[in-house]
Write a protein that holds these residues in place. Sequence first.
Motif, PDB file in Angstrom:
ATOM      1  N   ASP A 338     -61.547  16.517  20.914  1.00 58.39           N
ATOM      2  CA  ASP A 338     -62.099  16.669  19.572  1.00 58.39           C
ATOM      3  C   ASP A 338     -63.158  17.773  19.525  1.00 58.39           C
ATOM      4  O   ASP A 338     -64.053  17.827  20.385  1.00 58.39           O
ATOM      5  CB  ASP A 338     -62.726  15.360  19.101  1.00 58.39           C
ATOM      6  CG  ASP A 338     -61.715  14.223  19.054  1.00 58.39           C
ATOM      7  OD1 ASP A 338     -60.498  14.513  19.062  1.00 58.39           O
ATOM      8  OD2 ASP A 338     -62.143  13.049  19.017  1.00 58.39           O
ATOM      9  N   THR A 340     -65.944  18.415  17.352  1.00 55.81           N
ATOM     10  CA  THR A 340     -66.743  17.788  16.308  1.00 55.81           C
ATOM     11  C   THR A 340     -67.565  18.844  15.557  1.00 55.81           C
ATOM     12  O   THR A 340     -67.602  20.025  15.939  1.00 55.81           O
ATOM     13  CB  THR A 340     -67.696  16.751  16.918  1.00 55.81           C
ATOM     14  OG1 THR A 340     -68.596  17.426  17.813  1.00 55.81           O
ATOM     15  CG2 THR A 340     -66.925  15.700  17.691  1.00 55.81           C
ATOM     16  N   VAL A 353     -58.912  19.824  16.710  1.00 50.24           N
ATOM     17  CA  VAL A 353     -58.561  19.315  18.037  1.00 50.24           C
ATOM     18  C   VAL A 353     -58.157  20.473  18.929  1.00 50.24           C
ATOM     19  O   VAL A 353     -57.184  21.186  18.640  1.00 50.24           O
ATOM     20  CB  VAL A 353     -57.417  18.278  17.956  1.00 50.24           C
ATOM     21  CG1 VAL A 353     -56.997  17.844  19.352  1.00 50.24           C
ATOM     22  CG2 VAL A 353     -57.848  17.073  17.134  1.00 50.24           C
ATOM     23  N   ASN A 384     -59.795  14.426  14.234  1.00 46.62           N
ATOM     24  CA  ASN A 384     -59.864  14.189  15.673  1.00 46.62           C
ATOM     25  C   ASN A 384     -58.461  13.870  16.209  1.00 46.62           C
ATOM     26  O   ASN A 384     -57.489  13.838  15.449  1.00 46.62           O
ATOM     27  CB  ASN A 384     -60.837  13.046  15.993  1.00 46.62           C
ATOM     28  CG  ASN A 384     -60.598  11.844  15.097  1.00 46.62           C
ATOM     29  OD1 ASN A 384     -59.458  11.439  14.872  1.00 46.62           O
ATOM     30  ND2 ASN A 384     -61.666  11.274  14.570  1.00 46.62           N
TER      31      ASN A 384
END
Length: 426
Positions: A338, A340, A353, A384
Amino acid sequence: MDEEKKTEDLEKFSFIREKIKEKPLSRKKVLTAAGVTVLLAVLFGLVSAATFTVVQPRLQKKLNPQKPDQVTFPEDEDGTDAADGEDADAEVQDPVIIQEKVELQLSDYASLFSKMSALAASSSRSLVTVTSATDETDWFNELLESKTHGTGVLIADNGMEYLILTEQRIVKGADRISVTFSDTAVAEAQVKAYDGNTGLAVLCVNKKDLEESTKKVISIAELGNSNLVKKGAPIIAAGSPMEYDNAAMFGNITSQSNSVAKADASYQILTTDIIGSTNGTGVLLNLDGQVVGLISQEAGADLQPGTVTAFAVSDIKSLIEKLSNGGEIAYAGIRGKDVTTAIAEASGMPKGVYVSVDMDSPAMQAGIQNGDIITAVNNVPVENMKTIQNYLLDFSPEQALNLTIMRQGKDEYVEMNYVVTLGQLK
């Protein structure tokens, strides 16, 4: 002369004026005819009854075959304490401290283990032994039978079949599969569906193959919420964690925060302090007798070797549901991490991702490369890896998936689109 001729003509045709009387009915013939009529009616009735009781249901079954009920497992809560938010605003009260000294006896310890043993014994009603047989030929062309066995757990009854969750390696390539229930009854089983990614498989046993006495003894396991399992919680490993059947071992959860990366998915793994064999199988039970983990030594081999590890059941419920309904699991061949918001801001990478792709996978064949960042699937934004994992469960092999990716160019990331034709892991 004329009168004589008339008389002669009258006598000549007198038969025409004779009255023809009906022949009297024969009582015997009447009774015979009535009997035949009644017999034909009875035969017709029997044929009609046979048609409706035997032929008609079979014809109806052929034209409109009975279908099994759909199996569903409700989604579990994420384990976050709902009361936390309320407690944050509530007035903090001083804790009440109880200083009464309680001395435990050995009998208390024995009583505790006795209750846990009883719980494990009760759970055995929902556990089965899965045995697969494979025919092989030796150097002298003699037929040899090779057998593999492990534990399975009864997870559902779809009205026509009992469904059993087990590990695919136990039944892969088998010529025959049998299931032994808790009352020692044995029945033939078939593979309903499998997932080559996690190594899980669902078997089915026709309910008609079991005696009523067996149906009364066995029970469907209750799948608990593994999101509520905390580190240090007591746990029971039931089945064959040490490879021998009908075993039960007690211990504690050492971690519930580990995960294992698989193609197109990431799964939570529960680790324990219970000694386990490399080929051990079975389930993890909480103290309510609910299944919270499916033992998979292969999945957690790199996390805590030598001890029992298991897939957290809440993390695989959607997968189990699809397998239970005979669904095939689609495979793209993507492994991701992931990106973020925090990582994106710090690194300058797009949010999404970050992927690596399996060799010769559908994703690689479509043109996806290591280092690409998936930002959308079929125009649905990707937050994600879990988003991709859940999305793929709605697809089947041979279906097409549109992936939007960001690929790093010379000066910046460039958006690109690829169509991936999904496959299936064997």
